[in-house]
Write a protein that holds these residues in place. Structure first.
Motif, PDB file in Angstrom:
ATOM      1  N   LEU A  88    -181.715 101.648-105.299  1.00  0.00           N
ATOM      2  CA  LEU A  88    -180.755 100.477-105.256  1.00  0.00           C
ATOM      3  C   LEU A  88    -179.448 100.390-106.349  1.00  0.00           C
ATOM      4  CD1 LEU A  88    -182.778  97.334-105.514  1.00  0.00           C
ATOM      5  CD2 LEU A  88    -181.992  98.025-103.843  1.00  0.00           C
ATOM      6  N   TRP A 143    -177.808  92.923-102.759  1.00  0.00           N
ATOM      7  CA  TRP A 143    -178.510  93.635-102.414  1.00  0.00           C
ATOM      8  C   TRP A 143    -179.556  92.017-101.991  1.00  0.00           C
ATOM      9  CZ3 TRP A 143    -180.182  98.660-100.636  1.00  0.00           C
ATOM     10  CH2 TRP A 143    -179.468  98.795-100.847  1.00  0.00           C
ATOM     11  N   LYS A 184    -177.603  96.151 -97.926  1.00  0.00           N
ATOM     12  CA  LYS A 184    -176.712  95.920 -99.597  1.00  0.00           C
ATOM     13  C   LYS A 184    -175.657  95.848 -98.244  1.00  0.00           C
ATOM     14  CE  LYS A 184    -173.946  97.499-103.879  1.00  0.00           C
ATOM     15  NZ  LYS A 184    -173.681  98.711-103.863  1.00  0.00           N
TER      16      LYS A 184
END
Length: 189
Positions: A88, A143, A184
């Motif tokens: 991430l 996200w 995302k």
């Protein structure tokens, strides 16, 4: 995503042409031999000339990939899986804005980040379980974490459609765990 090859495969006493897919957490073989195996189940991974060899349980397996590809696949299999934080792009220096229970799913991935509820942030994280939660999202970059599979209450296409309609574009996807995945989104330039 992963690596892909059409090659000869020997899986125990079965042999033939297959399409082999090396994904981030599993090896998928389709064709004369069909199998789907988590990478952690591959034992004694080694390169033997043009073959990638390994064992699954007590079964010997080989894929005829060519020397270069076999070495590349062996290195990929041996490499530790990236953490959720790395997938991430979360670092200790980041300010993250948590929305709708994302912290319950992401847990350790948030360690070290600074959590902010208003003001400037580097990235927002939102877990969505309903279309109503998805309809309220209007931040970027974000996200969006949602349940995997067809049985989930909010699917990948619903997430994409809702946020693209607000001028956001999806730029990356990441597996979070066995149950959740994430997309995302950023504002369109």
């Amino acid at each position: 995503m992963g690596r892909e090859a059409t090659c000869a495969c020997t899986w125990g006493d079965r042999h033939g042409a297959v399409k082999a897919l090396l994904e981030s957490s599993e090896l998928i073989v389709r064709g004369a031999v069909s199998a789907k195996v988590p990478l952690v189940a591959l034992r004694r991974v080694r390169v033997d000339g043009e073959l990638l060899r390994f064992d699954v349980d007590d079964t010997a397996v080989s894929l005829e990939l060519g020397a270069r590809a076999a070495a590349s696949w062996a290195a990929k299999i041996a490499a530790p899986a990236p953490s959720v934080a790395k997938k991430l792009g979360l670092t200790a220096a980041m300010r993250v804005r948590l929305l709708s229970g994302a912290d319950e799913v992401l847990g350790d991935a948030l360690a070290g980040t600074t959590r902010v509820s208003r003001g400037a942030y580097d990235c927002a994280l939102a877990r969505v379980e309903t279309l109503a939660q998805l309809a309220k999202l209007d931040v970027a970059p974000v996200w969006v974490v949602y349940r995997k599979g067809r049985g989930g209450p909010v699917g990948e296409q619903a997430v994409r459609d809702a946020l693209r309609a607000r001028g956001l574009i999806d730029v990356k996807t990441a597996a979070v765990d066995e149950d959740y995945t994430a997309l995302k989104f950023v504002r369109r330039a």
